[in-house]
Write an enzyme that holds these catalytic residues in place. Structure first.
Site, PDB file in Angstrom:
ATOM      1  CD  GLU A 178      -3.899  -5.347  -1.054  1.00 18.38           C
ATOM      2  OE1 GLU A 178      -3.940  -6.522  -1.448  1.00 18.38           O
ATOM      3  OE2 GLU A 178      -2.896  -4.610  -1.145  1.00 18.38           O
ATOM      4  CG  ASP A 218       2.815  -5.746  -0.141  1.00 19.70           C
ATOM      5  OD1 ASP A 218       2.969  -6.922   0.207  1.00 19.70           O
ATOM      6  OD2 ASP A 218       2.153  -5.409  -1.142  1.00 19.70           O
ATOM      7  CD  GLU A 277       3.600  -8.138  -5.291  1.00 23.13           C
ATOM      8  OE1 GLU A 277       3.463  -8.993  -4.393  1.00 23.13           O
ATOM      9  OE2 GLU A 277       2.787  -7.219  -5.477  1.00 23.13           O
TER      10      GLU A 277
END
Ligand code: BDP
Length: 691
Positions: A282, A356, A384
């Protein structure tokens, strides 16, 4: 006009009529809600005088009620004449036992080290608080039990939903917020023995002299509680801080810079744990920028900390925009060939699943695939993808499900837990990391029930075989009055599955909105990188839905050991909860439930919403036995959760129907708005998403 007396009577009357059953509480005390009257100081005696023994004794004195009896804390060497079975305790385990010392009956808390005594002290407190009794022996099965704080130097916590960072970097090292001690106590009570202070998306400045001094101040506070400090290292720091032209791990100047940096850190923090690194992921810099491998990068850093007994936790969370292959395969593809090439003090940190931290993912194929390399589990405690801090989702079942998964690496019973605790391959460097859900909110984690996720992480890192329910019960018993324990546990146990249901069951993943990841976005298809788009993951079309990861697709199944690969290769033997992760399935496929896939999927959305309604009803029943403040906040959050679960369900169904053109099964309520309405919603200030 009312007289003063009448007014007092009125106020007293109002107060007693609406009085909360317990004192109003804000959750600050976590699971360490000690009684007001505590033990007489002389009932606890300590043999030896070290900072760690002192805090252990102070905690027991603070926690246990006056009638707790005589308690002695001592290292095993101090009570050798008792000939206790202490060999299995190692250097962190403890033993609690009723013995006679100097002719007096006492509860002895002992361990081979101060740290063992400290953990024993907290275990005694937990035992008494949960109403358990009897002798107790325990030693951790995993060596590094570490929180990862994704905290930025400006106080913003990436994917944090509980306020700002606990670390006030600006006023450190001079001002030491007393809260840092409470943070350390909470972690020590669970056996957490390490903390990475800064975000994996690291700034080089974290390694500057100014920030090293700040980290050292925290390390000093945490040390008596057995917690080592680690730092996330930015791979390009030799360029940014050192003025070098390169960060190439094979460049001698780069290696020398890191060695000097490590020496500098160890001068300030003699027991510094080491580095955590996110490289070539990322947008982060890494060894691949110089055509070197992850092993080259990790080993260079490992050499810098090795003289100080430090370690490197090197993350396997990599996927590249240059790689067109299935994202779920990329970490394995990159790391598997490096097995056996990492230095002894490197541990590779692998997320529980290959994408993820989704509400459900099959276990990561790297577990069991790198026998010569210690692998550290990385769980995400902050939610998240599971409703931020607002939704009630107990993660114990998620942790347990992953740990119990069988990799078949060495035949049946080669569970992920055995990979992680080192027993499968005989590794001694072992670890579990959890991305912290902690911030500066009064209740630390944004909600009372999120405290259970911190708790469960710590307890299961100590003993990965603990059941999610045992841990939930333990936590609830220390958090609520006895009458609230069973209802709280009942709410918790199905709560993660409910999130799976209302966000996208049957193996769907990565169907959330962009950036902040708040709410649904299965329609998103216009982002720069293909694997950022939800449509990449669900591949829904008129015919069916799901990602074909079998031979006819990306063949990700081949990354698992043959028996697991065979199971996942066939839709009939793939667990229904992972079906669409591995297969593109026709909407009208018959499911084990007897319904079509479409009807089943719809049913899951509705079941998820219904579960939340059920939690609200149950929470209402405990109102009389929970203090008003915590009850009300939870009740409000559950109302939000119901609204948002409904929104996930409605928006998702509106989208799937636009793709498959199918009617809803009879009796199912249609979404109240059309798809465009859901698509138009935007949330510019959703928390946790640093820009
Ligand atoms: C993702 C998060 C991102 C993290 C990344 C990571 O969205 O904020 O930086 O994982 O783990 O889940 O590095």
């Amino acid at each position: 006009m009312m007289t003063l007396f009448a007014r007092i009577v009125l106020i007293a009357g109002l107060l007693s009529a609406g009085a909360a059953p317990a004192l109003a509480e804000d959750g600050y005390d976590l699971w360490m809600r000690y009684p007001a009257t505590t033990i007489a100081p002389d009932s606890v005696s300590v043999r030896g005088d070290t900072p760690m023994l002192r805090v252990a004794a102070a905690e027991v004195r603070r926690a246990l009620p006056a009638q707790a009896g005589a308690i002695v804390l001592a290292r095993t060497a101090e009570v050798a004449d008792l000939k206790l079975p202490t060999a299995t305790l190692g250097d962190e385990g403890y033993l609690i036992r009723a013995v006679r010392l100097n002719g007096r009956p006492v509860t002895l808390v002992t361990g081979n080290t101060d740290r063992g005594v400290l953990y024993g002290a907290f275990a005694l407190i937990r035992q008494r608080a949960t109403g358990a009794a009897g002798d107790l022996t325990s030693a951790p099965r995993v060596k590094l039990r570490v929180l990862n704080h994704w905290d930025n130097l400006d106080g913003v916590v990436e994917r944090g939903y509980a306020g700002r960072s606990l670390w006030d970097w600006w006023t450190l090292p001079d001002y030491k917020d007393p809260r840092y001690v409470d943070y350390a106590r909470a972690n020590a009570s669970l056996g957490i023995n390490g903390t990475v202070l800064n975000n994996v998306n690291a700034k080089a400045e974290s390694l500057s002299p100014r920030y090293i001094a700040k980290a050292a101040a925290l390390a000093d506070i945490f040390r008596p509680y057995g917690i080592r400090v680690y730092l996330s290292a930015r791979f390009s720091a030799p360029i940014e801080l050192g003025g070098l032209k390169t960060a190439d791990p094979l460049d001698p100047q780069v290696a020398a810079w890191w060695r000097a940096k490590a020496d500098e850190i160890y001068r300030a923090i003699p027991d510094f744990g080491g580095f955590l690194v996110k490289a070539n992921s990322e947008g982060q810099p890494g060894p691949r920028d110089y055509h070197r491998t992850h092993a080259d990068g990790a080993n260079m850093l490992a050499a810098a900390v090795a003289p100080h007994d430090g370690i490197v936790m090197w993350r396997a969370f990599v996927y590249a925009d240059t790689d067109p292959d299935d994202r779920a395969k990329q970490a394995y593809t990159e790391f598997k060939p490096l097995d056996g090439r990492f230095a002894k003090n490197v541990i590779v940190q692998v997320k529980n699943g290959a994408i993820d931290f989704q509400p459900r993912e099959p276990f990561h194929p790297l577990f069991g695939a790198m026998p010569k390399t210690p692998l550290m589990m990385e769980f995400q405690i902050t939610k998240e993808y599971l409703g931020f801090a607002t939704h009630l989702a107990y993660l114990g079942p998620l942790f347990a499900e992953t740990l119990a998964s069988d990799t078949f690496a060495k035949g049946a019973g080669s569970t992920v837990a055995k990979v992680v605790d080192g027993s499968l391959e005989g590794h001694t460097l072992t670890g579990i990391a959890g991305v912290a859900n902690i911030g500066d909110d009064r209740d630390w984690t944004g909600s009372t029930f999120n405290q259970a996720n911190w708790y469960a992480f710590g307890r299961m890192a100590w003993d990965p075989s603990l059941s999610a329910e045992t841990v939930a019960r333990e936590w609830a018993a220390q958090t609520f009055a006895p009458a609230a324990v069973a209802p709280a546990v009942a709410m918790m146990m199905g709560s993660r599955e409910a999130v799976v249901d209302y966000t996208g069951a049957l193996g769907l993943a990565h169907v959330m909105a962009t950036g902040h990841h708040y709410g649904p976005g299965p329609w998103v298809s216009d982002l720069k990188r293909p694997e950022w788009n939800p449509v990449y993951y669900h591949k829904a079309d008129k015919r069916g839905i799901g990602f074909d990861r079998t031979k006819s697709g990306s063949n990700a199944v081949a990354q698992y050991a043959p028996p697991v690969a065979a199971k996942f290769a066939d839709p009939a033997t793939t667990p229904p909860g992972e079906l669409l992760w591995f297969h593109h399935v026709a909407w009208d496929r018959r499911m084990p439930s007897g319904r079509t896939l479409w009807a089943d999927l719809v049913g899951h959305y509705d079941a998820g919403v219904a579960y939340v309604v059920g939690m609200r009803t149950r929470w209402d029943t405990v109102k009389p036995v929970v203090d008003a403040e915590r009850w009300q906040k939870t009740a409000s959050f559950l109302a939000v959760q119901q609204r948002e679960a409904q929104w996930w369900r409605d928006a998702s169904l509106a989208y799937w129907m636009s793709v498959n053109g199918l009617p809803l099964p009879a009796g199912v309520a249609p979404p109240p708005h059309d798809l465009n309405w859901y698509k138009a919603l935007s949330f510019p200030y959703a928390p946790g998403n640093p820009q």
